[in-house]
Design an enzyme around this catalytic site. Structure first.
Site, PDB file in Angstrom:
ATOM      1  N   GLU A 113      13.816  -6.385  -9.961  1.00 18.76           N
ATOM      2  CA  GLU A 113      12.636  -5.641  -9.525  1.00 18.76           C
ATOM      3  C   GLU A 113      12.119  -4.863 -10.742  1.00 18.76           C
ATOM      4  OE1 GLU A 113      10.664  -5.306  -6.733  1.00 18.76           O
ATOM      5  OE2 GLU A 113       9.522  -4.095  -8.149  1.00 18.76           O
ATOM      6  N   HIS A 119      18.486 -10.352  -8.794  1.00 18.84           N
ATOM      7  CA  HIS A 119      17.272  -9.646  -8.409  1.00 18.84           C
ATOM      8  C   HIS A 119      16.811  -8.774  -9.562  1.00 18.84           C
ATOM      9  CE1 HIS A 119      14.961  -6.517  -5.895  1.00 18.84           C
ATOM     10  NE2 HIS A 119      14.260  -7.617  -5.923  1.00 18.84           N
ATOM     11  N   GLU A 179       9.215  -9.338   6.173  1.00 21.48           N
ATOM     12  CA  GLU A 179       9.687  -7.969   5.945  1.00 21.48           C
ATOM     13  C   GLU A 179       8.776  -6.925   6.579  1.00 21.48           C
ATOM     14  OE1 GLU A 179       9.748  -7.792   1.704  1.00 21.48           O
ATOM     15  OE2 GLU A 179       7.607  -7.380   1.527  1.00 21.48           O
TER      16      GLU A 179
END
Lengths: 706, 706
Positions: free
Chosen positions: B408, B406, B501
Site C-alpha cells: 500500500e 501487499h 469491500e
C-alpha cells in the site's frame, strides 16, 4: 565535547519583552498588542534589525501569527567545541546564548509554536519550532512572515530571487535599486530561470550599511522545508521571507514536531569577521554519519573543460534518433569520455598528485539530454560503448587515482531517485568514492522547483543514500548550501552559484565576482568553482571570450574560495605549458587546521592564509577586483623562531586581466613571523603563496624577502 | 499466428472522404471545409456516432486540429489468432479493417499527424499517431478534441469523471440527467475524489439507445498518456474527450514518434456481444514478456475481510507517535497480520486448495498511513515485530501455498518508486510471486492525479519492474484497465472500481451493481472484486449493514465477474459454517478455454458459462438485480453424447437478499447437451453451477435434471 551548557532561566507569561546578548550582539524579543511575535537586533549599540515581525501561517489558519500569548520564555547558555571531518579550521567553538519563547494561540484550537533565538558573537539565528501537540499534526505552510527590517538603504550584493537558479552575476547597489526582472531578463546564459518577484533577492544576501556594518542574511540547516528568498520593500528597507512554492502554490507540508531552518543574521564592523563566522555551521546538527574515515578531501582533474570549450563532446553521437543497422548510435568521433582520453587524464592526475579524475559524458543520454523536460533521460549504469568502465577502473586503481562519477539528471529527480540504488551500487562496484550530481533543467516532478521543499528533501535523500554507500557528493545546480555539511560531511562540495564555467560558455564572470562569492554563496558551504584556468584567452572560438582573471589569480582562488574538493580545471596540455605555476596547484592543500582572513572587502579584495591540516605549511591567496592594488600580508601567524620558505606566485608587473593575463612571476624567499609582504596585484589579478618550513639548504640558497 | 494481412490500398490527396466496414459496422472518415478531421460510425445501417470531430491541440499550437490536408489514406486488412497467457478464452481472433489517414498542417511548420481507424465486427477503435518529423519532436498536449456525437438521449450507466477515483456506484439514466457533482457530493465513502466537471463521466461508458443499440465507449492501450474522461453535452448528446491534467494543467508531455491510446466504440444490438468482445484486448500490443510460465492465475484467501469488518487491525499499534522505552510501537493486541493468525489462513488455503494467501497490514506504517499526503509512509521491506516473514514464508512453502505481498503506497508513488528495487527483491527472497498494490490517498508528486499521465507511466513502470522480478501485480485504486494485460500478462488483476469491500465499510453496492460492472469496469480487464462473502449479515457493528446479495449470488460472481485472480474473501470460520456451499469456491476455475454469455442486460441480469482451461468442466454463474427472475440456461454448449453431472447452487425458494440472504439449496443432477435449466433467482440473488463429466456411479445415484 560539551564544555558548558544549560543555565536555564524560565519566566512566566507576564513579560512580553525579553532580550539576550553575547559580546556586542543583542537581540530583543517582543510580543505586540495584536499578539504578534517580533524581534530586533543590535551590534555594538547600533540597530541592525528594527522591530520585525515573525510568524508562520498555515493553510486553514491564516492568522496563526496573531493573538499569540507567551507560555514561557527560557534562556540557556551553550558552549562546546567540535571537530569537523574537514574544514577551514580543525576545531570549532559553538558558543551562544539561547532564548526560547513558547507561544500559544489564544483562540481555539490553541495551537503551539516556539521561537528559538541563538545569539553568537557574530550574529544571531532563530527558527520556528512546532512541538508535538493535539491541535497540530499534519499541516501545510501557506506563508512564512519573517521580516528583517533594516535601518537604511544599504548597499546590497544581490542576485535575483529565482526558484530554479542561483547562477547569476552579483549586482552591487542600494536596496532601493533592486530590479530582479531587469537582471533576469538579460541573464540569457542561465538555462532555467523563474523569477517571480521584481523585488526579490536570494540569500545569502550581503549588505553594507552607511555606518560601516557588514550584515549577512541567510539560513542554516535547510531540510524538509523550501528555501527562503527575500522580498525587498524599497520604501522602508524591510526584507520579508518568501518561500519557494510547490506546483500547487503551497510552501511546505509538515508534521509536528518540526523545526524550520534557522534564519541567520551575521553582523560585524569588520568584513573579515563574517568570513570567519562558523555560526551557520554551528546552527546545523552534528554529523549523522558516525564512521567518516572514508570521507576524503581531494583535488581532481577531469574530462570537463574540453567540453566547455568545445574541444570534444559529452555525447557519443550527434543524434539520439539516428542509429546504425544494429540500432547503435553513430559515433561523432569527438566524444571526450573515451577510454583512451580518460587514461590520459588518469596519467595526468597520477603524475600531478591529484587524487581524482572526474569524467562527464560517460553514460548514455547526452545526445538529447537538455531542455525537453523529459522524465527519463540518463541511464546511470550504462556507459557509452567507447567508455570501458572496468578497464578504466582498473587503470585508475593501478595508478592510485580515484574516479569521480558524474550523474547528470537534467532535472528529472524522480528518474534519479528510481536509479539511486543501482547507480550507487555501480559506483561501489567500480570503486568510485564520489559523485558529481547535476540538475540542469526544469524539475520533474513537473511544477516543482530546484529550491522547493520536494527538491530540498530530494537532495537530502541523495546525501543519505550516498552515505549508505560511502559516497561523497558534489551537487551542481542544487539549492545553495546552508551548512548542511556539518550534518552530512559526505556533502563535500556544491556548485549552486556562477562558477568558472561561465567564462567558457557565456560572457563570463567579472573580476569582482570571486571577491563577492565568499560573502554570499560560500557563507553556506564550500563551492566547486573549478579554478585553475591557465589558458586565459584563445580557448574559445567566440571572439573576445576570455576568463576575467590573471593566471596568478587563478592560483589564489584555491585558497580564497574554500572547498575540500578542488579541481585543476584546465586541460593537461595547458598545465604542461606552465609547469612552474602548476607547482602551486600540485602543492596546495584542500583541508585545513586554521584559517586567517587577512583582508577582505566584498566586491573589492580578499586575502586569506590557511594552514594545511597536520602540517607546518601555510598557503595564502590574495585577489582583487578590476582594480590593481597592493596586498599587505603580515606573516604574524607563523611560528616564532621558525624559518620558512615563501614560494610566491604573483602577477608580473605588467600583468592585466584584459591585456596581459598570463604574465606571472615566481619567486622563492626566506620569511619568518616578522615578515610583512607587499604584493602587487594586477587589475583582475591575484597572488598565491606557499609558505613551508625552510630546509638547511634553503637558508643558503635563498634570499630573505624584502 | 498471422493468417492474413496487409491488402494495401493507398489513395492520394483528393478524396476527402473514405470509409471502411466489417460485418455490420461501418466507419466513415471525412475532412471538413476547415480542414478538420472527423468520423462517423454505423451499425447495421443505423447511425451510432454522427459526424464527430477529431484532433489534438498542442501547447503553442492551439489550431493543430484545423487546416489539415490529407497526404494519403491507406487501407489494410488484418487477421490473426493469438493465445493469451490467461483469459476468458484460450484463443483470440484479431480481425479488422484498418484505415490510416496521413494528415499535414497546411501552414508552417507543416506538422504531421496520422489518424488510424480499425473496424471490427463489434465496433471500432482509432488513435492519433505523431510520426517522427522535423517540426515536432518534444511537445505538450493541451487538449484532445475527440468527439463522440450520439444520436439521442441514450440511457447511460455512468459514474462521475473523477481524476482520482472510480469507486462509485453506477447511476442509470438518460444522458440529459447526468450530474456528476450531485453524485460526487454524496459519495462520502470515497476517500479522495476530484470531480472537475458537472457533466463529466468516466469510461468505460455503457449506453443503450432507444432503438436497442448497446454502445460502449472506452479506450485501449493506455500508456504514456492521461486517462480520457468524457464531457456530456446535454443539448446535442455529444461526448467530448477530457484528459486528466497534471499539476500545471497540462495533459501530456510527448516525444514523437508517439501513438495515443485507442479510443474504442463497441456496438451491437445484443448486449451479450459486448461482453464477448475482444476488441479492446486486440487493440493492445502483444506481450512484451517472452517467458510467461511464472504467471499463474490463482484463488486466494487473505487477512483482509477481518480488517474491513473491524475484527482486527492493519496496524500493530494504535498510535504512531507513542512508543515504549526502547522506542518500539506499543501493540494494540488486535493486529491481524500476526504470524499465528497468518498461519491459520495458510492452513485454510492449503486445506481448501486455494493457491495463495494475501496478508495486508504486515509492514510498518499503518498507524498513520492515510489522509495526510505524506511523502514517506510505508517501508516495504520492514515487517511488524509480530510478523515473522521467514517463518511464514517457510510455513507457506511447506504447505504448498504462495504468499501474496501487499504494497500500500497511500498514494505516495514517488516513495514507492524509490523502494521498488528493494521491495521486489524482498519478495523474491521470501518467495512471494504476486503483489497487491494500493494507492489510497492523494498522489505524491503533489498535484498529480491517479489518472494523469505521470501516474499512468508509474503503473507501467511498476508492471515492468515487477516483470523483471517475475512478480504479478494486482493494482488497487489505480486507473481503470484498458486491456494492457495483453502487453503485460503479469498485470493479473486490478480493482479500479467499487468492490465488495464497500459492503463492509459503507452502505455498500446495490444488487444491480454486479450486473453493470461487466459492461463498464470489466470491459478493460479483470477485476479483483473479492466475492464469496458467506456471512451476509451480522459481520458489522453498524446497524442494518449487510452485503446486498444472496449467498448463492456470491458464488455466481466467481463466474460472472471474470478474473484470473479470485479471492475467497470471507473469514475461514464463515466458510467452515457452510462446507457444502464452499465446495463451489474450491471447485471453480480461474482460467478458461471458452466463455459463453448466455444472457445479459446491464443493470438487470447476467448469465455466463465458462469451460475450465484444459478440462471438460464448465462453470455457470447467473445473477440478477433487485428483482427476482428465472434464468434459462440451455446447456447446448456441452459435448454431444457426453453425460455430465450438474452441481447446482441456487437460492432457496424463500431466499431474498434483504430478508433471507443465506438460504440456499444444493442439488446434483444428470444433464446433457439437450438439458435446458430453469433456475429461480431470488431478488438480489443468483445461482452457480459446476458441470463435470459424469462418473459411472453418478449415472446410478443421480437423477436427471428436469
Amino acid at each position: 565535547m560539551l564544555l558548558f551548557a544549560a543555565a536555564i532561566q524560565t519566566s512566566g507569561q507576564d513579560s512580553k519583552e525579553t532580550e539576550i546578548s553575547k559580546g556586542k550582539v543583542k537581540l530583543k524579543f517582543a510580543l505586540d498588542e495584536q499578539g504578534r511575535a517580533g524581534y530586533s537586533l543590535y551590534f555594538d549599540g547600533k540597530t541592525v534589525i528594527k522591530h520585525s515581525l515573525l510568524g508562520i501561517n498555515l493553510a486553514g489558519d491564516s492568522a496563526f501569527n496573531r493573538q499569540l500569548s507567551i507560555l514561557a520564555t527560557t534562556k540557556t547558555t551553550f558552549d562546546e567545541q567540535w571537530k569537523p571531518v574537514w574544514g577551514e579550521v580543525s576545531n570549532i567553538r559553538n558558543n551562544y546564548e539561547q532564548l526560547t519563547v513558547r507561544l500559544k494561540q489564544q483562540h481555539s484550537p490553541g495551537r503551539l509554536i516556539n521561537i528559538v533565538f541563538r545569539v553568537f558573537n557574530d550574529g544571531a539565528g532563530f527558527r520556528y519550532e512546532f512541538p508535538k501537540q493535539a491541535g497540530l499534526k499534519y499541516f501545510t505552510v501557506s506563508e512564512e512572515l519573517t521580516e528583517f527590517r533594516l535601518t537604511g538603504d544599504h548597499t546590497a550584493f544581490w542576485i535575483p530571487a529565482d526558484y530554479d537558479s542561483n547562477e547569476y552575476k552579483y549586482t552591487t547597489g542600494p536596496l532601493s535599486k533592486v530590479d530582479a526582472f531587469e537582471v533576469s531578463k538579460i541573464a540569457t546564459d542561465i538555462a532555467v530561470r523563474v523569477v517571480p518577484d521584481q523585488q526579490g533577492v536570494q540569500t545569502p544576501l550581503m549588505l553594507k550599511s552607511a555606518e560601516g556594518l557588514y550584515i549577512n542574511i541567510h539560513e542554516a540547516a535547510l531540510t524538509g522545508y523550501p528555501a527562503m528568498q527575500l522580498h525587498v520593500d524599497k520604501n522602508d528597507f524591510s526584507l520579508s521571507a518568501r518561500l519557494v512554492p510547490d506546483a500547487l502554490g503551497n510552501k511546505a507540508y509538515l508534521y509536528a514536531p518540526f523545526n524550520t531552518p534557522w534564519r541567520t543574521i551575521l553582523v560585524s564592523d569588520k568584513a573579515a569577521d563574517l568570513l570567519n563566522s562558523k555560526t551557520i555551521l554551528n546552527l546545523n546538527e552534528p554529523s549523522v554519519i558516525k564512521e567518516t574515515s572514508w570521507i576524503k578531501p581531494m583535488k581532481f582533474a577531469g574530462v570537463w573543460w574540453e567540453y566547455q570549450t568545445g574541444k570534444s563532446t559529452w555525447s557519443f553521437a550527434d543524434r539520439a534518433d539516428t542509429t546504425d543497422q544494429q540500432g547503435g548510435l553513430i559515433p561523432n568521433g569527438r566524444h571526450g569520455a573515451s577510454t583512451a582520453n580518460v587514461k590520459k587524464y588518469i596519467d595526468f592526475a597520477a603524475a600531478s598528485g591529484l587524487q581524482g579524475v572526474l569524467v562527464e559524458g560517460w553514460n548514455y543520454g547526452w545526445e538529447d539530454w537538455f531542455g525537453n523536460w523529459k522524465e527519463n533521460v540518463f541511464d546511470f549504469t550504462k556507459p557509452y560503448p567507447d567508455f570501458n568502465v572496468r578497464e578504466i577502473a582498473d587503470y585508475a586503481a593501478g595508478k592510485g587515482v580515484k574516479m569521480i562519477m558524474h550523474n547528470e539528471t537534467s532535472g528529472s529527480a524522480t528518474d534519479y531517485e528510481r536509479q539511486l540504488d543501482t547507480a550507487y551500487k555501480f559506483m561501489n562496484t567500480y570503486g568510485y568514492p564520489s559523485v558529481k550530481t547535476g540538475y540542469v533543467g526544469k524539475i520533474v516532478p513537473r511544477g516543482e522547483h530546484h529550491d522547493g521543499q520536494w527538491m530540498i528533501s530530494h537532495y537530502e535523500r541523495v546525501l543519505q543514500k550516498a552515505a549508505a554507500h560511502q559516497v561523497t557528493v558534489d551537487a551542481h545546480e542544487a539549492v545553495r548550501p546552508t551548512g548542511l555539511h556539518r550534518t552530512y560531511p559526505n556533502f563535500i562540495a556544491s556548485e549552486a552559484g556562477r562558477g568558472n564555467e561561465y567564462n567558457a560558455f557565456s560572457d563570463g564572470n567579472p573580476p569582482e565576482h570571486e571577491t563577492i562569492l565568499p560573502f554570499t554563496r560560500l557563507m553556506g558551504g564550500p563551492m566547486d568553482y573549478t579554478p585553475g584556468i591557465f589558458r586565459i584567452k584563445g580557448y574559445s572560438t567566440v571572439a573576445g571570450r576570455q576568463v576575467h582573471t590573471t593566471m596568478a589569480k587563478q592560483l589564489a582562488l584555491y585558497v580564497t574560495l574554500y572547498s575540500p574538493l578542488q579541481m585543476a580545471a584546465d586541460l593537461p596540455e595547458n598545465y604542461a605549458a606552465h609547469p612552474d605555476a602548476f607547482q602551486f596547484i600540485k602543492d596546495v592543500a584542500v583541508d585545513w587546521d586554521d584559517t586567517k582572513v587577512i583582508a577582505a572587502e566584498p566586491g573589492d579584495y580578499i586575502t586569506i592564509a590557511r594552514k594545511a591540516k597536520g602540517r607546518h605549511v601555510w598557503f595564502v591567496g590574495a585577489i582583487t577586483d578590476e582594480h590593481k592594488r597592493t596586498a599587505t600580508v603580515a606573516l604574524n601567524f607563523l611560528d616564532k623562531g621558525r624559518k620558512y620558505v615563501l614560494d610566491l606566485y604573483r602577477d608580473a608587473d605588467d600583468a592585466d586581466w584584459q591585456s596581459n593575463p598570463e604574465a606571472y612571476v615566481i619567486g622563492h624567499y626566506l620569511v619568518d613571523v616578522a615578515t610583512v609582504l607587499k604584493i602587487k596585484l594586477a587589475a583582475g589579478g591575484g597572488s598565491a603563496m606557499t609558505i613551508r618550513e625552510a630546509l638547511q639548504q634553503d637558508l643558503t640558497t635563498l634570499k630573505k624577502y624584502k
